[in-house]
Motif scaffolding. Structure first.
Motif, PDB file in Angstrom:
ATOM      1  N   GLY A   1      74.672  57.854  67.999  1.00 58.71           N
ATOM      2  CA  GLY A   1      75.009  56.463  68.286  1.00 58.71           C
ATOM      3  C   GLY A   1      75.912  56.331  69.496  1.00 58.71           C
ATOM      4  N   ASP A   2      76.876  57.226  69.594  1.00 58.42           N
ATOM      5  CA  ASP A   2      77.772  57.227  70.757  1.00 58.42           C
ATOM      6  C   ASP A   2      77.008  57.518  72.037  1.00 58.42           C
ATOM      7  OD1 ASP A   2      80.041  57.055  72.214  1.00 58.42           O
ATOM      8  OD2 ASP A   2      81.089  58.704  71.261  1.00 58.42           O
ATOM      9  N   LEU A   3      76.098  58.486  71.977  1.00 61.80           N
ATOM     10  CA  LEU A   3      75.292  58.816  73.150  1.00 61.80           C
ATOM     11  C   LEU A   3      74.355  57.668  73.514  1.00 61.80           C
ATOM     12  CD1 LEU A   3      74.351  62.553  72.420  1.00 61.80           C
ATOM     13  CD2 LEU A   3      75.932  61.701  74.154  1.00 61.80           C
ATOM     14  N   GLY A   4      73.825  56.987  72.492  1.00 61.49           N
ATOM     15  CA  GLY A   4      72.939  55.861  72.756  1.00 61.49           C
ATOM     16  C   GLY A   4      73.636  54.741  73.500  1.00 61.49           C
ATOM     17  N   GLU A   5      74.854  54.402  73.078  1.00 65.47           N
ATOM     18  CA  GLU A   5      75.575  53.356  73.811  1.00 65.47           C
ATOM     19  C   GLU A   5      76.005  53.848  75.186  1.00 65.47           C
ATOM     20  OE1 GLU A   5      79.175  50.165  73.343  1.00 65.47           O
ATOM     21  OE2 GLU A   5      77.621  50.506  71.865  1.00 65.47           O
ATOM     22  N   SER A   6      76.304  55.141  75.306  1.00 69.83           N
ATOM     23  CA  SER A   6      76.625  55.670  76.630  1.00 69.83           C
ATOM     24  C   SER A   6      75.438  55.512  77.583  1.00 69.83           C
ATOM     25  CB  SER A   6      77.016  57.149  76.532  1.00 69.83           C
ATOM     26  OG  SER A   6      78.230  57.316  75.824  1.00 69.83           O
ATOM     27  N   MET A   7      74.230  55.689  77.066  1.00 72.94           N
ATOM     28  CA  MET A   7      73.039  55.472  77.884  1.00 72.94           C
ATOM     29  C   MET A   7      72.972  54.028  78.355  1.00 72.94           C
ATOM     30  SD  MET A   7      70.834  58.008  78.492  1.00 72.94           S
ATOM     31  CE  MET A   7      69.171  57.372  78.447  1.00 72.94           C
ATOM     32  N   ILE A   8      73.239  53.099  77.449  1.00 73.05           N
ATOM     33  CA  ILE A   8      73.200  51.677  77.809  1.00 73.05           C
ATOM     34  C   ILE A   8      74.240  51.379  78.874  1.00 73.05           C
ATOM     35  CG2 ILE A   8      73.566  49.335  76.946  1.00 73.05           C
ATOM     36  CD1 ILE A   8      72.508  50.295  74.234  1.00 73.05           C
ATOM     37  N   LYS A   9      75.461  51.870  78.683  1.00 73.48           N
ATOM     38  CA  LYS A   9      76.530  51.586  79.640  1.00 73.48           C
ATOM     39  C   LYS A   9      76.270  52.250  80.984  1.00 73.48           C
ATOM     40  CE  LYS A   9      79.887  52.693  76.716  1.00 73.48           C
ATOM     41  NZ  LYS A   9      81.238  52.827  76.098  1.00 73.48           N
ATOM     42  N   ARG A  10      75.682  53.433  80.983  1.00 75.15           N
ATOM     43  CA  ARG A  10      75.347  54.072  82.257  1.00 75.15           C
ATOM     44  C   ARG A  10      74.263  53.279  82.985  1.00 75.15           C
ATOM     45  NH1 ARG A  10      77.046  58.631  84.163  1.00 75.15           N
ATOM     46  NH2 ARG A  10      78.464  59.934  82.950  1.00 75.15           N
ATOM     47  N   ASP A  11      73.297  52.789  82.232  1.00 74.08           N
ATOM     48  CA  ASP A  11      72.247  51.986  82.857  1.00 74.08           C
ATOM     49  C   ASP A  11      72.826  50.697  83.442  1.00 74.08           C
ATOM     50  OD1 ASP A  11      69.715  51.160  83.641  1.00 74.08           O
ATOM     51  OD2 ASP A  11      69.262  50.241  81.721  1.00 74.08           O
TER      52      ASP A  11
END
Length: 320
Positions: free
Chosen positions: A269-279
């Motif tokens: 879940g943490d990695l998933g939101e990190s993907m969103i924020k990086r995008d």
């Protein structure tokens, strides 16, 4: 100290930087302040200290305050806690849709998302999984219709983002409300929250001290494999204790399985939101919580973990 060039090489009497004349010829060396030898030993610079990158005192204070509100609402009136979850969902949706519009020009309709999201949480508490799915479907339909009031350009993009937001935030949050319906509902919610926090803490503590090998450097450079092992170890121990002493008819070995699952889902879940924020090109989703960022920055590991904990508890000890 900069080296002053020897002006006598140009001939004639010249003044040095102290205003003292000297005749031409053999250079006169001024040893009043001799330069250090090039190979003189210099003290080695101190290595930079590791930093968490956030205001730790503010983060702890906010975390304790939020924890007090959650525990008080859980064990006083269950419906109050459902209201707390609904408010967190609405604020999280506002942060997410705001960042999507600012960074990508995506205009996911907030009004139907906020109303439908709050209704989804309540429906999950009152009617269980069936109520949550019906509310999810109606919310998606409302997003489709609401967006029709604006020009068609970008319609598919906006409604896709809206349906994603409805699933990602309120639908996953309904599993927390469904945990609460059991006879030992408050204890189940505390177990869910405690294991997620312990997992995050274990990952941070072990990764900060022993982390050497990156887990997913392209997504979250700060996460390490050692940190993941710390999350698993901490969560499994906490899970065994919670299942043994908090959950009715629970067993310690079930807690080991539960802790392992929480560590994995919280990390993903943490990695998933990190993907969103990086995008999106941002560090945090908001600034509402000092030391933490926004609400969504605290929900990142909680949201995907909620259905995992709900399902495993139902399988282990029933729906209650």
């Amino acid at each position: 100290m900069p080296i002053v060039p020897d002006m006598t090489e140009f001939g004639g009497n010249q003044d040095d930087d102290r205003g003292t004349a000297r005749p031409s010829g053999t250079p006169v060396r001024n040893d009043t302040n001799p330069e250090p030898m090039p190979d003189a030993s210099q003290p080695a610079p101190k290595p930079p200290k590791k930093s968490a990158g956030r205001d730790l005192s503010a983060a702890i204070g906010v975390g304790v305050g939020l924890g007090a509100v959650i525990v008080a609402s859980l064990f006083v009136v269950k419906a109050v806690f459902v209201g707390v979850v609904a408010v967190a969902v609405v604020v999280g949706l506002w942060e997410l849709t705001k960042r999507l519009e600012e960074r990508k020009g995506i205009r996911a309709p907030l009004v139907p998302l906020a109303l439908g999201g709050a209704a989804m949480v309540v429906a999950g508490y009152v009617r269980g999984a069936e109520g949550a799915w019906v509310a999810m479907a109606l919310t998606a339909l409302a997003v489709l219709v609401w967006r029709m009031t604006e020009p068609p350009e970008g319609y598919l993009r906006d409604v896709t983002a809206g349906v994603f937001a409805a699933f990602y935030v309120p639908f996953l949050a309904t599993f927390v409300a469904m945990m609460l319906t059991a006879d030992d509902g408050p204890q189940r919610v505390v177990t869910f929250l405690l294991l997620t926090v312990v997992s995050d803490t274990g990952a941070y503590a072990v990764g900060w001290r022993f982390g050497r090998h990156k887990l997913a450097p392209r997504i979250s450079p700060g996460k390490t494999r050692e940190g993941l092992l710390g999350a698993v170890a901490f969560a499994m121990v906490a899970g065994a204790l919670c299942m043994q002493f908090l959950i009715d008819d629970g067993a310690w070995w079930q807690g080991l399985v539960l802790g392992l699952a929480v560590a994995v889902s919280a990390t993903l879940g943490d990695l998933g939101e990190s993907m969103i924020k990086r995008d999106l090109g941002i560090k945090d989703m908001g600034t509402l919580l000092p030391g933490h960022g926004g609400i969504m920055d605290r929900l990142d590991s909680l949201l995907p973990t909620a259905p995992v904990v709900w399902l495993l508890l139902v399988l282990f000890v029933g729906s209650g």
